[in-house]
Structures are given as C-alpha cells and as structure tokens.
Scaffold this motif. Structure first.
Motif, PDB file in Angstrom:
ATOM      1  N   HIS A  99       0.853  -1.175   0.000  1.00 14.72           N
ATOM      2  CA  HIS A  99       0.000   0.000   0.000  1.00 14.72           C
ATOM      3  C   HIS A  99       0.898   1.237   0.000  1.00 14.72           C
ATOM      4  CE1 HIS A  99      -4.315   1.071   1.498  1.00 14.72           C
ATOM      5  NE2 HIS A  99      -4.090   1.449   0.272  1.00 14.72           N
ATOM      6  N   TRP A 100       0.827   2.024  -1.048  1.00 18.88           N
ATOM      7  CA  TRP A 100       1.630   3.234  -1.154  1.00 18.88           C
ATOM      8  C   TRP A 100       0.734   4.469  -1.041  1.00 18.88           C
ATOM      9  CZ3 TRP A 100       5.965   3.099  -5.440  1.00 18.88           C
ATOM     10  CH2 TRP A 100       6.854   2.054  -5.156  1.00 18.88           C
ATOM     11  N   PHE A 101       1.322   5.539  -0.508  1.00 21.91           N
ATOM     12  CA  PHE A 101       0.618   6.816  -0.392  1.00 21.91           C
ATOM     13  C   PHE A 101       1.480   7.931  -0.958  1.00 21.91           C
ATOM     14  CE2 PHE A 101      -0.852   4.158   3.147  1.00 21.91           C
ATOM     15  CZ  PHE A 101      -2.216   4.171   2.918  1.00 21.91           C
ATOM     16  N   GLU A 102       0.835   8.972  -1.439  1.00 28.63           N
ATOM     17  CA  GLU A 102       1.539  10.149  -1.932  1.00 28.63           C
ATOM     18  C   GLU A 102       0.617  11.350  -1.756  1.00 28.63           C
ATOM     19  OE1 GLU A 102       4.014  12.173  -2.387  1.00 28.63           O
ATOM     20  OE2 GLU A 102       5.038  10.642  -3.613  1.00 28.63           O
ATOM     21  N   MET A 103       1.192  12.531  -1.611  1.00 34.28           N
ATOM     22  CA  MET A 103       0.394  13.751  -1.560  1.00 34.28           C
ATOM     23  C   MET A 103       0.293  14.338  -2.963  1.00 34.28           C
ATOM     24  SD  MET A 103      -0.458  13.676   1.524  1.00 34.28           S
ATOM     25  CE  MET A 103      -1.468  15.152   1.462  1.00 34.28           C
ATOM     26  N   SER A 104      -0.864  14.826  -3.308  1.00 34.28           N
ATOM     27  CA  SER A 104      -1.065  15.401  -4.633  1.00 34.28           C
ATOM     28  C   SER A 104      -0.166  16.620  -4.835  1.00 34.28           C
ATOM     29  CB  SER A 104      -2.530  15.795  -4.821  1.00 34.28           C
ATOM     30  OG  SER A 104      -2.910  16.788  -3.881  1.00 34.28           O
ATOM     31  N   TYR A 124       7.080  -7.258 -15.307  1.00 32.37           N
ATOM     32  CA  TYR A 124       7.248  -5.915 -14.770  1.00 32.37           C
ATOM     33  C   TYR A 124       6.661  -5.770 -13.366  1.00 32.37           C
ATOM     34  CZ  TYR A 124       8.230  -4.726 -19.638  1.00 32.37           C
ATOM     35  OH  TYR A 124       8.771  -4.681 -20.896  1.00 32.37           O
ATOM     36  N   ASN A 125       7.261  -4.864 -12.576  1.00 28.05           N
ATOM     37  CA  ASN A 125       6.574  -4.360 -11.393  1.00 28.05           C
ATOM     38  C   ASN A 125       5.398  -3.515 -11.890  1.00 28.05           C
ATOM     39  OD1 ASN A 125       8.908  -5.218  -9.808  1.00 28.05           O
ATOM     40  ND2 ASN A 125       9.905  -3.329 -10.471  1.00 28.05           N
ATOM     41  N   VAL A 126       4.345  -3.429 -11.096  1.00 26.15           N
ATOM     42  CA  VAL A 126       3.227  -2.570 -11.481  1.00 26.15           C
ATOM     43  C   VAL A 126       2.820  -1.679 -10.310  1.00 26.15           C
ATOM     44  CG1 VAL A 126       2.308  -4.047 -13.302  1.00 26.15           C
ATOM     45  CG2 VAL A 126       1.547  -4.393 -10.970  1.00 26.15           C
ATOM     46  N   LEU A 127       2.523  -0.430 -10.627  1.00 29.44           N
ATOM     47  CA  LEU A 127       1.997   0.522  -9.648  1.00 29.44           C
ATOM     48  C   LEU A 127       0.643   0.989 -10.146  1.00 29.44           C
ATOM     49  CD1 LEU A 127       2.374   2.299  -7.085  1.00 29.44           C
ATOM     50  CD2 LEU A 127       3.313   4.057  -8.605  1.00 29.44           C
ATOM     51  N   LEU A 128      -0.377   0.859  -9.295  1.00 27.11           N
ATOM     52  CA  LEU A 128      -1.743   1.219  -9.669  1.00 27.11           C
ATOM     53  C   LEU A 128      -2.264   2.309  -8.737  1.00 27.11           C
ATOM     54  CD1 LEU A 128      -1.651  -2.294  -9.575  1.00 27.11           C
ATOM     55  CD2 LEU A 128      -3.495  -1.772 -11.154  1.00 27.11           C
ATOM     56  N   PRO A 129      -2.155   3.580  -9.124  1.00 23.41           N
ATOM     57  CA  PRO A 129      -2.683   4.655  -8.284  1.00 23.41           C
ATOM     58  C   PRO A 129      -4.176   4.876  -8.504  1.00 23.41           C
ATOM     59  CG  PRO A 129      -0.793   5.368  -9.632  1.00 23.41           C
ATOM     60  CD  PRO A 129      -1.318   4.097 -10.210  1.00 23.41           C
ATOM     61  N   ASP A 130      -4.841   5.404  -7.478  1.00 21.67           N
ATOM     62  CA  ASP A 130      -6.182   5.967  -7.611  1.00 21.67           C
ATOM     63  C   ASP A 130      -6.019   7.453  -7.895  1.00 21.67           C
ATOM     64  OD1 ASP A 130      -7.903   3.791  -7.201  1.00 21.67           O
ATOM     65  OD2 ASP A 130      -7.768   3.968  -5.021  1.00 21.67           O
ATOM     66  N   ALA A 131      -6.660   7.940  -8.958  1.00 22.52           N
ATOM     67  CA  ALA A 131      -6.617   9.365  -9.285  1.00 22.52           C
ATOM     68  C   ALA A 131      -7.391  10.170  -8.243  1.00 22.52           C
ATOM     69  CB  ALA A 131      -7.201   9.594 -10.675  1.00 22.52           C
ATOM     70  N   ARG A 132      -7.196  11.457  -8.240  1.00 25.51           N
ATOM     71  CA  ARG A 132      -7.950  12.347  -7.344  1.00 25.51           C
ATOM     72  C   ARG A 132      -9.452  12.077  -7.474  1.00 25.51           C
ATOM     73  NH1 ARG A 132      -5.252  18.369  -7.754  1.00 25.51           N
ATOM     74  NH2 ARG A 132      -3.063  17.711  -7.949  1.00 25.51           N
ATOM     75  N   GLY A 133     -10.122  11.993  -6.343  1.00 33.34           N
ATOM     76  CA  GLY A 133     -11.566  11.820  -6.350  1.00 33.34           C
ATOM     77  C   GLY A 133     -12.035  10.435  -6.751  1.00 33.34           C
ATOM     78  N   PRO A 170      -4.857  17.995 -13.626  1.00 38.10           N
ATOM     79  CA  PRO A 170      -4.078  18.122 -12.392  1.00 38.10           C
ATOM     80  C   PRO A 170      -3.373  16.810 -12.050  1.00 38.10           C
ATOM     81  CG  PRO A 170      -6.410  17.986 -11.885  1.00 38.10           C
ATOM     82  CD  PRO A 170      -6.307  18.124 -13.374  1.00 38.10           C
ATOM     83  N   ASP A 171      -3.948  15.702 -12.490  1.00 34.13           N
ATOM     84  CA  ASP A 171      -3.388  14.380 -12.191  1.00 34.13           C
ATOM     85  C   ASP A 171      -2.021  14.164 -12.848  1.00 34.13           C
ATOM     86  OD1 ASP A 171      -6.146  13.199 -11.109  1.00 34.13           O
ATOM     87  OD2 ASP A 171      -6.525  14.136 -13.046  1.00 34.13           O
ATOM     88  N   ARG A 172      -1.760  14.851 -13.966  1.00 31.07           N
ATOM     89  CA  ARG A 172      -0.485  14.648 -14.664  1.00 31.07           C
ATOM     90  C   ARG A 172       0.683  14.957 -13.742  1.00 31.07           C
ATOM     91  NH1 ARG A 172      -1.432  19.911 -15.244  1.00 31.07           N
ATOM     92  NH2 ARG A 172       0.192  21.343 -15.968  1.00 31.07           N
ATOM     93  N   LEU A 173       0.508  15.959 -12.887  1.00 36.59           N
ATOM     94  CA  LEU A 173       1.567  16.328 -11.945  1.00 36.59           C
ATOM     95  C   LEU A 173       1.663  15.329 -10.798  1.00 36.59           C
ATOM     96  CD1 LEU A 173       0.905  20.183 -11.852  1.00 36.59           C
ATOM     97  CD2 LEU A 173       2.486  18.907 -13.324  1.00 36.59           C
ATOM     98  N   ASP A 174       0.526  14.731 -10.438  1.00 35.37           N
ATOM     99  CA  ASP A 174       0.540  13.677  -9.415  1.00 35.37           C
ATOM    100  C   ASP A 174       1.316  12.459  -9.911  1.00 35.37           C
ATOM    101  OD1 ASP A 174      -1.139  15.369  -7.997  1.00 35.37           O
ATOM    102  OD2 ASP A 174      -2.967  14.292  -8.560  1.00 35.37           O
ATOM    103  N   TYR A 175       1.165  12.148 -11.198  1.00 36.98           N
ATOM    104  CA  TYR A 175       1.871  10.985 -11.748  1.00 36.98           C
ATOM    105  C   TYR A 175       3.373  11.219 -11.808  1.00 36.98           C
ATOM    106  CZ  TYR A 175      -2.103   8.027 -12.598  1.00 36.98           C
ATOM    107  OH  TYR A 175      -3.179   7.193 -12.402  1.00 36.98           O
ATOM    108  N   VAL A 176       3.794  12.450 -11.950  1.00 38.27           N
ATOM    109  CA  VAL A 176       5.229  12.746 -11.868  1.00 38.27           C
ATOM    110  C   VAL A 176       5.736  12.393 -10.468  1.00 38.27           C
ATOM    111  CG1 VAL A 176       6.993  14.544 -11.977  1.00 38.27           C
ATOM    112  CG2 VAL A 176       5.120  14.525 -13.652  1.00 38.27           C
ATOM    113  N   LYS A 177       4.932  12.683  -9.460  1.00 40.89           N
ATOM    114  CA  LYS A 177       5.325  12.335  -8.090  1.00 40.89           C
ATOM    115  C   LYS A 177       5.351  10.818  -7.903  1.00 40.89           C
ATOM    116  CE  LYS A 177       4.511  14.943  -4.613  1.00 40.89           C
ATOM    117  NZ  LYS A 177       3.918  15.678  -3.469  1.00 40.89           N
ATOM    118  N   TRP A 178       4.398  10.104  -8.507  1.00 41.67           N
ATOM    119  CA  TRP A 178       4.428   8.640  -8.442  1.00 41.67           C
ATOM    120  C   TRP A 178       5.676   8.095  -9.140  1.00 41.67           C
ATOM    121  CZ3 TRP A 178       1.836   6.546  -4.834  1.00 41.67           C
ATOM    122  CH2 TRP A 178       0.525   6.917  -4.523  1.00 41.67           C
TER     123      TRP A 178
END
Length: 314
Positions: free
Chosen positions: A68-73, A120-129, A143-151
C-alpha cells in the motif's frame, strides 16, 4: 418615460432569468461531469465469477502481494492511494497504470496481470476523487499529470536511479498518460508511454458527450461548465489538452484505439498520433468498443504491447 422604464425592467428581468437558468443548468451538468459519484450513463460492474475470461486475472490480483503506497497530490494537498506489486523476478522495470473515468486501481486488474506476466513491477494509483484517494472533483488527467510525476519519483526512490518506467492508461487514464508525456522536467527514467482510447482534450470530449447523450450544443453550456470548473478546480476544459501535451513529447508512445469506440470516438486518435513528436506506433483494434481493445483481441493487444516495451525498456 414610464413605458421605456417598463421595457428596460422587462428586458433586464429576462436577462437575469436566462442567465440564472443557464447557470443552474451549468451547475447541474458540472455535477454530472465533474463531481465523483455514480453515473447513470456508465455500465454497472458485473461480478467476476469462475468461467469468466477475466477470472484468472481477477483471482491473481485478489491474492497478489500488494504494497500500500501513499503520496500527496501536487496541488490541493490531497492524500493519494496506490497498490504496488513487485514482479516475481527482481527488476527495475515498472509500469505505472492510470485508470479511467469513475474507475479505480482495483478495476485495472486485467492490465496489472498482463504486465506482471510480462515481468514488470506494477503501480496502480487511484486518481484524485477516485477509489481511496481524496478529492471532490474529477481532474480528467490535467491536475493528475503532476501527481503521476510524483508517483514516478516514488518508483525511482523505491527501485533506484537505474529504474526504467513506462506509463500506461485507458480512457481518462490514456489522456492522463499523454498529458504526463508533455510535462517539463519529467524524469529520464520514464522511457515510454502506452495510451489506450484517450481523448484529445476535455472540452472536445465533454462537448461530444453533451451532443450524444443530451442532444445539446457545446455553446454555451460546455463553456459555462468549463468556467465553473475553472473557478472551483483551477483549470478550464480547453486547457486540459492531451493534444497539446503530446506535441511536446519526444519519447516513444504507443497509441491504441478500438475501431468501434463510440464513447471516445476513434477519430480522436489520429490528430493525437500526428501531433506526437517522438517514436510512435498506432494500433486500431478491429471491432473493439471503448476500453475493450484488450478483451476483444487479447493476443494482438499483448503481442503489440510486449514488442513495444521490449524495444524501449532494456
């Protein structure tokens, strides 16, 4: 004089009523298009049972060891949620998967299974909202494009500076993928993109849906909704353009679209493909409806994706 005053008051009242009506309609369609909630125009998710062609992927995903991974938008300080699944054999190659409109990370299990089977390793984020991520609006990838840079940076921190990353998405996730491709300063560890049935820009897609579902012209309603969204969420629908972003991209991009897509019309993929400045490939999947290219022709889809990734992720 009195008559002129009455006419003026009558006209002013009519303008106020019309503007009020348009604003009310705008708020109604803002809730339909932008507020995360069940949507009547989306098909209901059917349970995945034994015998269903998707069941092996579903069963694997349910039992997979998910971190379980977390990140701030990147903006708005929202807590974002993701699942990370390591490959069976240690690798620095990772696929980041972007889901579609009102979907979530867990509904992308078919694609997680596909990429896991390819090593491959896989990362599956939930988008905002969406899913378990915070947010009270749908960003449509902008706005999500910038969140994916953080991922991306989080993956690099996890697997090291020699990481090799590809970003993949379907529908809204496909548009998100293309929007990420044009971000200035995107880490060099991102080697390639795969977009499946993404739209050219948010304005064009919502205008298309307004006509198809409600038989409404794009002006003035879509412009009003876009204005409301700009005030509330900081971006206009026209600014949220995958087309403008791919024009900045010079990394490899695989474009996939179903030949029978009537939700994000197939014709949208052609200007996107032409605008892209990097090495590129286009796959139009025969007979496939929206987000159904993989399920319609799984071997063609898998073989194309595999060859593309093998070419650009060493």
């Amino acid at each position: 004089m009195k008559r002129k005053t009455k006419v003026f008051i009558g006209l002013a009242s009519a303008v106020v009523i019309i503007c009020g009506g348009l604003f009310g309609a705008g708020m109604y369609f803002y809730n339909v298009a932008v507020v995360p909630a069940p949507k009547s125009f989306l098909s209901k998710t059917e349970p995945i049972k034994p015998g269903n062609s998707r069941y092996p992927a579903y069963k694997w995903y349910q039992g997979a060891d998910k971190q379980h991974w977390f990140e701030m938008s990147a903006t708005r300080h929202l807590k974002l949620d993701a699942n990370y699944i390591s490959a069976d054999k240690t690798t620095k190659k990772t696929i980041i998967i972007a889901h579609g409109f009102m979907s979530n990370k867990n509904r992308m299990f078919d694609y997680a299974y596909l990429f896991h089977n390819l090593g491959y390793n896989v990362l599956l984020p939930d988008a905002r909202g969406h899913g378990d991520s915070q947010g009270n609006y749908i960003g449509y990838g902008w706005p999500d494009r910038l969140d994916y840079v953080k991922w991306v940076k989080k993956v690099i921190h996890h697997t090291g500076q020699k990481s090799e990353i590809a970003i993949f998405g379907t529908s809204m996730g496909g548009a998100t993928t293309m929007m990420v491709s044009g971000v200035k300063g995107l880490p060099t560890q991102v080697k390639a993109f795969i977009e499946d049935c993404g739209y050219t820009d948010v304005y064009s897609e919502i205008a298309y849906q307004a006509k198809e579902m409600y038989h409404l012209p794009k002006f003035p309603l879509v412009d009003i909704v876009s204005g409301i969204n700009h005030v509330k969420n900081g971006y206009s629908f026209k600014k949220a353009s995958a087309l403008n972003q791919v024009a900045k991209n010079k990394r490899p991009m695989l474009f996939i679209h179903g030949a029978k897509d009537q939700f994000v019309p197939t014709k949208m993929v052609y200007p996107l493909y032409r605008a892209d400045k990097g090495p590129k490939q286009l796959l139009i999947v025969p007979g496939a409806a929206h987000s159904r290219s993989f399920s319609t022709h799984p071997k063609l889809y898998t073989d194309t994706v595999k060859k593309f990734l093998n070419r650009y992720l060493n």
